[in-house]
Design a protein around this motif. Sequence first.
Motif, PDB file in Angstrom:
ATOM      1  N   VAL A 175       0.821  -1.208   0.000  1.00  9.79           N
ATOM      2  CA  VAL A 175       0.000   0.000   0.000  1.00  9.79           C
ATOM      3  C   VAL A 175       0.856   1.260   0.000  1.00  9.79           C
ATOM      4  N   TYR A 176       1.963   1.246   0.725  1.00  5.48           N
ATOM      5  CA  TYR A 176       2.771   2.455   0.882  1.00  5.48           C
ATOM      6  C   TYR A 176       3.783   2.622  -0.256  1.00  5.48           C
ATOM      7  N   ASP A 177       3.875   3.853  -0.760  1.00  4.13           N
ATOM      8  CA  ASP A 177       4.962   4.174  -1.687  1.00  4.13           C
ATOM      9  C   ASP A 177       5.743   5.410  -1.235  1.00  4.13           C
ATOM     10  N   THR A 178       5.284   6.039  -0.141  1.00  2.47           N
ATOM     11  CA  THR A 178       5.887   7.287   0.331  1.00  2.47           C
ATOM     12  C   THR A 178       5.949   7.283   1.857  1.00  2.47           C
ATOM     13  N   ILE A 179       7.084   7.686   2.397  1.00  4.96           N
ATOM     14  CA  ILE A 179       7.234   7.820   3.845  1.00  4.96           C
ATOM     15  C   ILE A 179       7.721   9.236   4.144  1.00  4.96           C
ATOM     16  N   ILE A 180       7.026   9.894   5.066  1.00  3.06           N
ATOM     17  CA  ILE A 180       7.278  11.296   5.395  1.00  3.06           C
ATOM     18  C   ILE A 180       7.746  11.380   6.843  1.00  3.06           C
ATOM     19  N   PHE A 181       8.908  11.953   7.046  1.00  4.29           N
ATOM     20  CA  PHE A 181       9.498  12.075   8.384  1.00  4.29           C
ATOM     21  C   PHE A 181       9.408  13.502   8.906  1.00  4.29           C
ATOM     22  N   ASP A 182       9.092  13.631  10.170  1.00  3.67           N
ATOM     23  CA  ASP A 182       9.456  14.822  10.934  1.00  3.67           C
ATOM     24  C   ASP A 182      10.963  14.733  11.180  1.00  3.67           C
ATOM     25  N   LEU A 183      11.594  15.860  11.519  1.00  2.00           N
ATOM     26  CA  LEU A 183      13.050  15.845  11.743  1.00  2.00           C
ATOM     27  C   LEU A 183      13.416  15.968  13.224  1.00  2.00           C
ATOM     28  N   GLY A 184      13.030  17.071  13.866  1.00  2.00           N
ATOM     29  CA  GLY A 184      13.421  17.298  15.250  1.00  2.00           C
ATOM     30  C   GLY A 184      12.821  16.275  16.192  1.00  2.00           C
ATOM     31  N   SER A 185      13.663  15.639  16.983  1.00  2.00           N
ATOM     32  CA  SER A 185      13.306  14.611  17.969  1.00  2.00           C
ATOM     33  C   SER A 185      12.911  13.280  17.334  1.00  2.00           C
ATOM     34  N   VAL A 186      13.015  13.176  16.016  1.00  2.00           N
ATOM     35  CA  VAL A 186      12.836  11.899  15.331  1.00  2.00           C
ATOM     36  C   VAL A 186      14.164  11.459  14.717  1.00  2.00           C
ATOM     37  N   LEU A 187      14.765  12.338  13.934  1.00  2.00           N
ATOM     38  CA  LEU A 187      16.067  12.059  13.316  1.00  2.00           C
ATOM     39  C   LEU A 187      17.183  12.926  13.901  1.00  2.00           C
ATOM     40  N   ILE A 188      16.809  14.079  14.425  1.00  2.00           N
ATOM     41  CA  ILE A 188      17.787  15.034  14.951  1.00  2.00           C
ATOM     42  C   ILE A 188      17.451  15.336  16.412  1.00  2.00           C
ATOM     43  N   ASP A 189      18.451  15.197  17.271  1.00  2.00           N
ATOM     44  CA  ASP A 189      18.291  15.455  18.699  1.00  2.00           C
ATOM     45  C   ASP A 189      18.500  16.947  18.944  1.00  2.00           C
ATOM     46  N   TRP A 190      17.373  17.671  19.058  1.00  2.00           N
ATOM     47  CA  TRP A 190      17.405  19.112  19.325  1.00  2.00           C
ATOM     48  C   TRP A 190      16.723  19.369  20.648  1.00  2.00           C
ATOM     49  N   ASN A 191      17.405  20.084  21.530  1.00  2.00           N
ATOM     50  CA  ASN A 191      16.820  20.354  22.836  1.00  2.00           C
ATOM     51  C   ASN A 191      17.446  21.627  23.410  1.00  2.00           C
ATOM     52  N   PRO A 192      16.652  22.678  23.650  1.00  2.00           N
ATOM     53  CA  PRO A 192      17.203  23.918  24.210  1.00  2.00           C
ATOM     54  C   PRO A 192      17.931  23.708  25.540  1.00  2.00           C
ATOM     55  N   ARG A 193      17.590  22.647  26.251  1.00  2.00           N
ATOM     56  CA  ARG A 193      18.231  22.410  27.543  1.00  2.00           C
ATOM     57  C   ARG A 193      19.734  22.169  27.399  1.00  2.00           C
ATOM     58  N   TYR A 194      20.161  21.634  26.274  1.00  2.00           N
ATOM     59  CA  TYR A 194      21.596  21.411  26.076  1.00  2.00           C
ATOM     60  C   TYR A 194      22.362  22.726  26.195  1.00  2.00           C
ATOM     61  N   LEU A 195      21.788  23.798  25.684  1.00  2.00           N
ATOM     62  CA  LEU A 195      22.397  25.122  25.809  1.00  2.00           C
ATOM     63  C   LEU A 195      22.204  25.689  27.205  1.00  2.00           C
ATOM     64  N   TYR A 196      20.972  25.650  27.697  1.00  2.00           N
ATOM     65  CA  TYR A 196      20.678  26.386  28.931  1.00  2.00           C
ATOM     66  C   TYR A 196      21.226  25.713  30.178  1.00  2.00           C
ATOM     67  N   ARG A 197      21.647  24.469  30.070  1.00  2.00           N
ATOM     68  CA  ARG A 197      22.369  23.857  31.192  1.00  2.00           C
ATOM     69  C   ARG A 197      23.756  24.483  31.366  1.00  2.00           C
ATOM     70  N   LYS A 198      24.236  25.154  30.345  1.00  2.00           N
ATOM     71  CA  LYS A 198      25.510  25.873  30.439  1.00  2.00           C
ATOM     72  C   LYS A 198      25.311  27.287  30.979  1.00  2.00           C
ATOM     73  N   ILE A 199      24.071  27.735  31.016  1.00  2.00           N
ATOM     74  CA  ILE A 199      23.767  29.121  31.376  1.00  2.00           C
ATOM     75  C   ILE A 199      23.148  29.239  32.763  1.00  2.00           C
ATOM     76  N   PHE A 200      22.205  28.334  33.073  1.00  2.00           N
ATOM     77  CA  PHE A 200      21.533  28.364  34.362  1.00  2.00           C
ATOM     78  C   PHE A 200      22.121  27.313  35.296  1.00  2.00           C
ATOM     79  N   ALA A 201      21.972  27.555  36.591  1.00  2.00           N
ATOM     80  CA  ALA A 201      22.563  26.659  37.589  1.00  2.00           C
ATOM     81  C   ALA A 201      21.706  25.441  37.880  1.00  2.00           C
ATOM     82  N   THR A 202      20.382  25.563  37.694  1.00  2.00           N
ATOM     83  CA  THR A 202      19.490  24.474  38.085  1.00  2.00           C
ATOM     84  C   THR A 202      18.472  24.184  36.984  1.00  2.00           C
ATOM     85  N   GLU A 203      17.914  22.958  37.005  1.00  2.00           N
ATOM     86  CA  GLU A 203      16.852  22.591  36.068  1.00  2.00           C
ATOM     87  C   GLU A 203      15.601  23.432  36.317  1.00  2.00           C
TER      88      GLU A 203
END
Length: 209
Positions: A8-36
């Motif tokens: 039945v399928y001939d096409t597969i459509i992917f989201d990118l962020g958090s499916v193929l690419i690990d993107w998370n603002p916390r990676y940056l803000y853990r360097k900026i703020f002291a606590t979660e």
Amino acid sequence: MKSQTNNVYDTIIFDLGSVLIDWNPRYLYRKIFATEAEIDNFLQNICTPDWNEEQDAGRSLQEATEMLVTSHPAHEAQIRAYYGRWKEMLGGEIPGSVQLLRQLKDSGKYKLYALTNWSNETFPLALVEFPFLQWFDGIVVSGRERQRKPFPSFYQLLLSRYQVDAEHALFIDDNLRNVKAAEAQGIDSIHFVHPEQLKDVLVSKNILN
């Protein structure tokens, strides 16, 4: 989800962020703020997901930044870091998912597309950082089109641009809201949780062995 076979399928459509690419603002803000807790407060009340989605829909990074700096002058440095140090939010590719994408590409059985909510100003950085993005037959970027998931017109844009029949397409996204929106457009969908779960579903649909 529909009960379908690989015929039945001939096409597969992917989201990118958090499916193929690990993107998370916390990676940056853990360097900026002291606590979660401080990070939670900042991302829930200042640089919020709703604010970020407006950039995904085409608002300029400069306009978005200056708006928040005006509203929250005490957090100017942290706000400017959001896009000034945006690459530090990237954790790399999600290996298990990229391996599945590779298998699908190598099979030669499917057209592969990406439908992503992403700022048009930061997406060129991702193209350089992640060579596997070249494996897609087409990528539709919300910031470029000035529309985004979960709005029906964004799904229809991909379908019409690449002449995809929704009845023969499968969509993969980590955001249940976006999955339900795709299903409302007649596109069978998988709510992505982790690569092993995705593989199991693809195998159960006879898309992968």
